[in-house]
Design a protein around this motif. Structure first.
Motif, PDB file in Angstrom:
ATOM      1  N   VAL A 112       0.865  -1.175   0.000  1.00 56.80           N
ATOM      2  CA  VAL A 112       0.000   0.000   0.000  1.00 56.80           C
ATOM      3  C   VAL A 112       0.903   1.228   0.000  1.00 56.80           C
ATOM      4  O   VAL A 112       2.022   1.199   0.519  1.00 56.80           O
ATOM      5  CB  VAL A 112      -0.954   0.016   1.212  1.00 56.80           C
ATOM      6  N   ALA A 113       0.436   2.293  -0.609  1.00 59.15           N
ATOM      7  CA  ALA A 113       1.255   3.502  -0.743  1.00 59.15           C
ATOM      8  C   ALA A 113       1.738   3.975   0.624  1.00 59.15           C
ATOM      9  O   ALA A 113       0.995   3.930   1.606  1.00 59.15           O
ATOM     10  CB  ALA A 113       0.438   4.602  -1.424  1.00 59.15           C
ATOM     11  N   PRO A 114       3.021   4.376   0.693  1.00 57.26           N
ATOM     12  CA  PRO A 114       4.002   4.531  -0.383  1.00 57.26           C
ATOM     13  C   PRO A 114       4.946   3.340  -0.500  1.00 57.26           C
ATOM     14  O   PRO A 114       6.171   3.508  -0.598  1.00 57.26           O
ATOM     15  CB  PRO A 114       4.774   5.773   0.057  1.00 57.26           C
ATOM     16  N   GLY A 115       4.457   2.112  -0.461  1.00 50.91           N
ATOM     17  CA  GLY A 115       5.295   0.925  -0.526  1.00 50.91           C
ATOM     18  C   GLY A 115       5.367   0.170   0.783  1.00 50.91           C
ATOM     19  O   GLY A 115       6.332  -0.551   1.032  1.00 50.91           O
ATOM     20  N   ARG A 116       4.340   0.321   1.624  1.00 50.63           N
ATOM     21  CA  ARG A 116       4.335  -0.366   2.922  1.00 50.63           C
ATOM     22  C   ARG A 116       3.848  -1.802   2.733  1.00 50.63           C
ATOM     23  O   ARG A 116       2.779  -2.035   2.177  1.00 50.63           O
ATOM     24  CB  ARG A 116       3.414   0.378   3.891  1.00 50.63           C
ATOM     25  N   PRO A 117       4.632  -2.817   3.179  1.00 44.63           N
ATOM     26  CA  PRO A 117       4.236  -4.210   2.986  1.00 44.63           C
ATOM     27  C   PRO A 117       3.286  -4.694   4.085  1.00 44.63           C
ATOM     28  O   PRO A 117       3.556  -4.540   5.275  1.00 44.63           O
ATOM     29  CB  PRO A 117       5.568  -4.960   3.050  1.00 44.63           C
ATOM     30  N   LEU A 118       2.165  -5.282   3.657  1.00 52.81           N
ATOM     31  CA  LEU A 118       1.198  -5.882   4.558  1.00 52.81           C
ATOM     32  C   LEU A 118       0.976  -7.322   4.142  1.00 52.81           C
ATOM     33  O   LEU A 118       0.931  -7.626   2.942  1.00 52.81           O
ATOM     34  CB  LEU A 118      -0.138  -5.143   4.512  1.00 52.81           C
ATOM     35  N   CYS A 119       0.818  -8.230   5.122  1.00 50.44           N
ATOM     36  CA  CYS A 119       0.562  -9.630   4.816  1.00 50.44           C
ATOM     37  C   CYS A 119      -0.569 -10.163   5.682  1.00 50.44           C
ATOM     38  O   CYS A 119      -0.810  -9.663   6.794  1.00 50.44           O
ATOM     39  CB  CYS A 119       1.815 -10.481   5.036  1.00 50.44           C
ATOM     40  N   ALA A 120      -1.245 -11.177   5.178  1.00 46.41           N
ATOM     41  CA  ALA A 120      -2.340 -11.820   5.898  1.00 46.41           C
ATOM     42  C   ALA A 120      -2.212 -13.323   5.737  1.00 46.41           C
ATOM     43  O   ALA A 120      -1.712 -13.814   4.725  1.00 46.41           O
ATOM     44  CB  ALA A 120      -3.695 -11.351   5.363  1.00 46.41           C
ATOM     45  N   GLY A 121      -2.698 -14.057   6.759  1.00 47.36           N
ATOM     46  CA  GLY A 121      -2.715 -15.502   6.687  1.00 47.36           C
ATOM     47  C   GLY A 121      -1.514 -16.147   7.339  1.00 47.36           C
ATOM     48  O   GLY A 121      -0.681 -15.495   7.964  1.00 47.36           O
ATOM     49  N   SER A 122      -1.434 -17.459   7.207  1.00 49.21           N
ATOM     50  CA  SER A 122      -0.340 -18.295   7.674  1.00 49.21           C
ATOM     51  C   SER A 122      -0.241 -18.360   9.191  1.00 49.21           C
ATOM     52  O   SER A 122      -0.174 -19.432   9.767  1.00 49.21           O
ATOM     53  CB  SER A 122       0.985 -17.848   7.066  1.00 49.21           C
TER      54      SER A 122
END
Length: 319
Positions: free
Chosen positions: A95-105
């Motif tokens: 998501v802007a400005p390049g922030r990494p988000l993860c879901a699951g696992s």
């Protein structure tokens, strides 16, 4: 949540069957990702749609459910995604400005920020997550709770991906790989690539010099061997614009836009913009922006409303 559709479209090998006509009202998709047993697509409006297994909360909706046989919109407002990756029971976005988000696992809490203050331009996911900063530094997270590890920080990368191994395309156009969690990278081939894709234990790429495709082991054991080129059925060597590595397989798009998996044609008269190979299924986007999936469907990862596995190159249209 908004549910999407749609109907089965059968396309034969080598373009022998009728071509598929687009249906009105479909979602225009900019990228698609096939994970282990789920799939996701990113719309032109930067909305996320997922289908298949959600047993680890990989849809990112904050709800754990066994699976969805139809695509569902999973990204909660006001989030908008600029990049997408799907892996082993995990979905990651930027998501802007390049922030990494993860879901699951590791739970069903929805999308959460990865540890560390790292801004990324690219992201990929499997059991681990790897990404690339705008400056060309590669980082990997062994899992969603682990601190980021800079990989070969003295080296500038142009692209990264991850399967069992993490791999990157160096600024010298050579492919390098590493074990997730390690900070050292090793060369895996003498071929200079223009682009790469990372599968379970292999890295495939399109050669910069002649657009021929190659796949090599990510272990580095055959780094100095001359790899065999990727071929069409019958042994002809095509020139490629893109390649997608999966679980022991390679799918590719020729310069003319024709699609192939395991050397066999999947085009049926259609031209392809992107292919993504999961553990046992493949999804792709045509040049008109329509998504199709085929292969294993045990958890609904084809998005056609059933769990019936489709034989090779019978395409299902989830979006």
């Amino acid at each position: 949540m908004k549910h999407l559709f749609w109907m089965l479209a059968a396309v034969g090998i080598c373009g022998c069957a009728d071509a598929v006509s687009p249906a009105a009202g479909t979602i225009q998709v900019t990228s698609v990702a096939a994970g282990r047993d789920h799939s996701c697509g990113l719309s032109a409006e930067q909305q996320l749609y997922c289908w298949g297994s959600n047993e680890a909360g990989q849809f990112g909706s904050g709800v754990i459910a066994p699976e969805s046989y139809r695509p569902v919109r999973t990204l909660l407002d006001p989030l908008r995604a600029t990049a997408l990756a799907a892996g082993d029971r995990r979905t990651c976005i930027l998501v802007a400005p390049g922030r990494p988000l993860c879901a699951g696992s590791d739970g069903g809490r929805g999308f959460e920020a990865l540890p560390g203050d790292v801004t990324l331009a690219q992201i990929d996911a499997d059991t681990a997550v790897c990404g690339l900063t705008p400056e060309g530094t590669a980082y990997c997270w062994a899992d969603s709770a682990a601190a980021p590890v800079a990989v070969a920080p003295e080296r500038r990368f142009l692209a990264v991906g991850v399967g069992t191994y993490g791999c990157g395309l160096g600024a010298d156009s050579l492919a390098y790989c590493w074990r997730p969690g390690a900070s050292d990278a090793y060369r895996v081939s003498t071929v200079r690539f223009g682009r790469i894709s990372v599968g379970t234990a292999q890295v495939c790429g399109v050669a910069a010099a002649d657009s021929v495709g190659y796949c090599v082991s990510a272990t580095g054991q055959d780094a100095d061997a001359t790899p065999a080129p990727v071929t069409r059925f019958g042994g002809t060597i095509p020139q490629l614009q893109d390649i997608a590595a999966g679980n022991g397989r390679a799918c590719f798009i020729t310069l003319a836009g024709d699609g192939y998996c395991d050397g066999l044609s999947i085009s049926g008269g259609m031209k392809w913009r992107q292919l993504s190979a999961g553990a046992a299924h493949v999804c792709g986007i045509t040049t008109e922006g329509t998504v199709y999936c085929w292969g294993s469907n045990a958890t609904g990862q084809l998005g056609n409303g059933t769990t019936t596995t489709q034989s090779s190159f019978t395409l299902e249209r989830p979006l």
